[in-house]
Design a protein around this motif. Structure first.
Motif, PDB file in Angstrom:
ATOM      1  N   ASN A  71       0.808  -1.224   0.000  1.00 32.41           N
ATOM      2  CA  ASN A  71       0.000   0.000   0.000  1.00 32.41           C
ATOM      3  C   ASN A  71       0.839   1.270   0.000  1.00 32.41           C
ATOM      4  OD1 ASN A  71      -2.530  -1.371   0.087  1.00 32.41           O
ATOM      5  ND2 ASN A  71      -2.111  -1.833   2.228  1.00 32.41           N
ATOM      6  N   ASN A  72       2.149   1.133  -0.059  1.00 39.65           N
ATOM      7  CA  ASN A  72       3.028   2.304  -0.033  1.00 39.65           C
ATOM      8  C   ASN A  72       2.794   3.150  -1.286  1.00 39.65           C
ATOM      9  OD1 ASN A  72       5.452   4.032  -0.157  1.00 39.65           O
ATOM     10  ND2 ASN A  72       6.084   2.780   1.572  1.00 39.65           N
ATOM     11  N   PRO A  73       2.646   4.473  -1.129  1.00 36.01           N
ATOM     12  CA  PRO A  73       2.434   5.321  -2.305  1.00 36.01           C
ATOM     13  C   PRO A  73       3.655   5.380  -3.232  1.00 36.01           C
ATOM     14  CG  PRO A  73       2.658   6.660  -0.321  1.00 36.01           C
ATOM     15  CD  PRO A  73       2.617   5.228   0.120  1.00 36.01           C
ATOM     16  N   ASP A  74       4.837   5.070  -2.686  1.00 33.74           N
ATOM     17  CA  ASP A  74       6.055   5.031  -3.502  1.00 33.74           C
ATOM     18  C   ASP A  74       6.181   3.632  -4.107  1.00 33.74           C
ATOM     19  OD1 ASP A  74       8.626   4.924  -4.583  1.00 33.74           O
ATOM     20  OD2 ASP A  74       9.531   6.002  -2.890  1.00 33.74           O
ATOM     21  N   LYS A  75       5.961   3.522  -5.411  1.00 31.97           N
ATOM     22  CA  LYS A  75       5.968   2.216  -6.087  1.00 31.97           C
ATOM     23  C   LYS A  75       7.269   1.457  -5.869  1.00 31.97           C
ATOM     24  CE  LYS A  75       2.647   3.499  -9.632  1.00 31.97           C
ATOM     25  NZ  LYS A  75       2.375   3.667 -11.045  1.00 31.97           N
ATOM     26  N   LYS A  76       8.374   2.177  -5.698  1.00 27.69           N
ATOM     27  CA  LYS A  76       9.676   1.536  -5.488  1.00 27.69           C
ATOM     28  C   LYS A  76       9.751   0.798  -4.151  1.00 27.69           C
ATOM     29  CE  LYS A  76      11.916   5.205  -8.064  1.00 27.69           C
ATOM     30  NZ  LYS A  76      12.678   6.445  -7.917  1.00 27.69           N
ATOM     31  N   LEU A  77       8.914   1.193  -3.191  1.00 27.54           N
ATOM     32  CA  LEU A  77       8.950   0.590  -1.855  1.00 27.54           C
ATOM     33  C   LEU A  77       7.916  -0.522  -1.667  1.00 27.54           C
ATOM     34  CD1 LEU A  77       9.451   3.801   0.315  1.00 27.54           C
ATOM     35  CD2 LEU A  77      11.188   2.162  -0.456  1.00 27.54           C
ATOM     36  N   ARG A  78       7.081  -0.747  -2.633  1.00 28.09           N
ATOM     37  CA  ARG A  78       6.011  -1.741  -2.489  1.00 28.09           C
ATOM     38  C   ARG A  78       6.511  -3.180  -2.449  1.00 28.09           C
ATOM     39  NH1 ARG A  78       1.654   0.970  -6.623  1.00 28.09           N
ATOM     40  NH2 ARG A  78       1.273   2.807  -5.330  1.00 28.09           N
ATOM     41  N   ASN A  79       7.744  -3.405  -2.854  1.00 29.69           N
ATOM     42  CA  ASN A  79       8.274  -4.764  -2.865  1.00 29.69           C
ATOM     43  C   ASN A  79       9.063  -5.094  -1.597  1.00 29.69           C
ATOM     44  OD1 ASN A  79       8.352  -7.217  -4.226  1.00 29.69           O
ATOM     45  ND2 ASN A  79      10.416  -6.808  -5.006  1.00 29.69           N
ATOM     46  N   ARG A  80       9.240  -4.126  -0.691  1.00 28.76           N
ATOM     47  CA  ARG A  80       9.992  -4.404   0.542  1.00 28.76           C
ATOM     48  C   ARG A  80       9.099  -5.132   1.549  1.00 28.76           C
ATOM     49  NH1 ARG A  80      10.408   1.308   3.911  1.00 28.76           N
ATOM     50  NH2 ARG A  80       8.186   1.735   3.883  1.00 28.76           N
ATOM     51  N   TYR A 103       3.888   5.606  10.357  1.00 25.54           N
ATOM     52  CA  TYR A 103       3.502   5.058   9.054  1.00 25.54           C
ATOM     53  C   TYR A 103       2.515   3.923   9.290  1.00 25.54           C
ATOM     54  CZ  TYR A 103       3.800   2.515   4.628  1.00 25.54           C
ATOM     55  OH  TYR A 103       3.493   1.875   3.458  1.00 25.54           O
ATOM     56  N   ASP A 104       1.393   3.961   8.600  1.00 25.46           N
ATOM     57  CA  ASP A 104       0.385   2.905   8.682  1.00 25.46           C
ATOM     58  C   ASP A 104       0.482   2.044   7.422  1.00 25.46           C
ATOM     59  OD1 ASP A 104      -1.810   1.269   8.895  1.00 25.46           O
ATOM     60  OD2 ASP A 104      -3.291   2.886   8.906  1.00 25.46           O
ATOM     61  N   PRO A 105       1.078   0.862   7.529  1.00 24.91           N
ATOM     62  CA  PRO A 105       1.225   0.019   6.335  1.00 24.91           C
ATOM     63  C   PRO A 105      -0.103  -0.481   5.769  1.00 24.91           C
ATOM     64  CG  PRO A 105       2.140  -1.086   8.273  1.00 24.91           C
ATOM     65  CD  PRO A 105       1.693   0.270   8.701  1.00 24.91           C
ATOM     66  N   LYS A 106      -1.167  -0.455   6.570  1.00 28.53           N
ATOM     67  CA  LYS A 106      -2.476  -0.907   6.077  1.00 28.53           C
ATOM     68  C   LYS A 106      -3.061   0.078   5.073  1.00 28.53           C
ATOM     69  CE  LYS A 106      -3.471  -3.590  10.194  1.00 28.53           C
ATOM     70  NZ  LYS A 106      -4.245  -3.711  11.438  1.00 28.53           N
ATOM     71  N   THR A 107      -2.691   1.366   5.213  1.00 31.62           N
ATOM     72  CA  THR A 107      -3.199   2.390   4.287  1.00 31.62           C
ATOM     73  C   THR A 107      -2.095   2.984   3.423  1.00 31.62           C
ATOM     74  OG1 THR A 107      -2.875   4.195   5.864  1.00 31.62           O
ATOM     75  CG2 THR A 107      -5.015   3.052   5.927  1.00 31.62           C
ATOM     76  N   GLY A 108      -0.847   2.799   3.824  1.00 31.89           N
ATOM     77  CA  GLY A 108       0.276   3.375   3.092  1.00 31.89           C
ATOM     78  C   GLY A 108       0.459   4.858   3.383  1.00 31.89           C
ATOM     79  N   LYS A 109      -0.137   5.336   4.458  1.00 31.55           N
ATOM     80  CA  LYS A 109      -0.062   6.766   4.775  1.00 31.55           C
ATOM     81  C   LYS A 109       0.790   7.022   6.007  1.00 31.55           C
ATOM     82  CE  LYS A 109      -4.356   7.794   2.523  1.00 31.55           C
ATOM     83  NZ  LYS A 109      -5.600   8.462   2.511  1.00 31.55           N
ATOM     84  N   SER A 110       1.412   8.210   6.022  1.00 32.23           N
ATOM     85  CA  SER A 110       2.207   8.653   7.163  1.00 32.23           C
ATOM     86  C   SER A 110       1.526   9.856   7.802  1.00 32.23           C
ATOM     87  CB  SER A 110       3.611   9.056   6.719  1.00 32.23           C
ATOM     88  OG  SER A 110       4.316   7.931   6.279  1.00 32.23           O
ATOM     89  N   TYR A 111       1.690   9.958   9.111  1.00 30.58           N
ATOM     90  CA  TYR A 111       1.048  11.016   9.860  1.00 30.58           C
ATOM     91  C   TYR A 111       2.018  11.616  10.880  1.00 30.58           C
ATOM     92  CZ  TYR A 111      -3.025   8.440   8.149  1.00 30.58           C
ATOM     93  OH  TYR A 111      -3.934   7.797   7.356  1.00 30.58           O
ATOM     94  N   ARG A 112       1.749  12.858  11.254  1.00 37.98           N
ATOM     95  CA  ARG A 112       2.443  13.460  12.393  1.00 37.98           C
ATOM     96  C   ARG A 112       2.026  12.630  13.604  1.00 37.98           C
ATOM     97  NH1 ARG A 112       0.345  17.148  15.775  1.00 37.98           N
ATOM     98  NH2 ARG A 112      -1.394  17.508  14.376  1.00 37.98           N
TER      99      ARG A 112
END
Length: 142
Positions: A71-80, A103-112
């Motif tokens: 779910n990472n918005p960066d396609k390069k990181l989706r394979n890690r 960072y929430d890997p379930k949504t691929g979003k980062s928050y303060r």
């Protein structure tokens, strides 16, 4: 006069030594079970800041222990692999609160984020967007 100063110094050092265990128990470092009870996050020093890495699954994810960061918005990181990634990063102390990013890997979003120790075995973890925060209570792993 000198004996009085030496005695005061010895008492001061003794007092500091007695408070060291109390300070150590106030640390956010260690292994924490997430609120859902599905994973353990290991919090510790990462360079000049503190981070928390996904350390162990307590519930196997849908795609097994080799679950990828799909779910990472960066396609390069989706394979890690998710196991070992920093879900908490850049945390620095600010009074009784630690501030950084989550960072929430379930949504691929980062928050303060804000993290605060509620007791030696309870950690409050918040993720925030603007003024809206959502929190979880994590428990120190045994």
């Amino acid at each position: 006069m000198k004996q009085s100063q030496i005695a005061k110094t010895i008492m001061l050092i003794g007092g500091l030594l007695m408070t060291t265990p109390a300070l150590a128990s106030g640390s956010i470092n260690g292994n924490w079970v997430t609120q859902d009870g599905d994973a353990i996050v290991k919090i510790g020093k990462c360079g000049n800041t503190v981070c928390g890495r996904l350390h162990k699954y307590l519930v196997t994810p849908p795609n097994g222990v080799n679950q990828k960061d799909i779910n990472n918005p960066d396609k390069k990181l989706r394979n890690r692999k998710l196991l070992g990634i920093a879900v908490l990063s850049g945390f620095k102390p600010d009074g009784k609160v630690w501030r950084g990013r989550i960072y929430d890997p379930k949504t691929g979003k980062s928050y303060r984020s804000e993290v605060s120790l509620r007791s030696p075995s309870k950690l409050k973890v918040k993720g925030c967007i603007a003024f809206f925060c959502q929190g979880q209570n994590w428990t120190r792993a045994k």
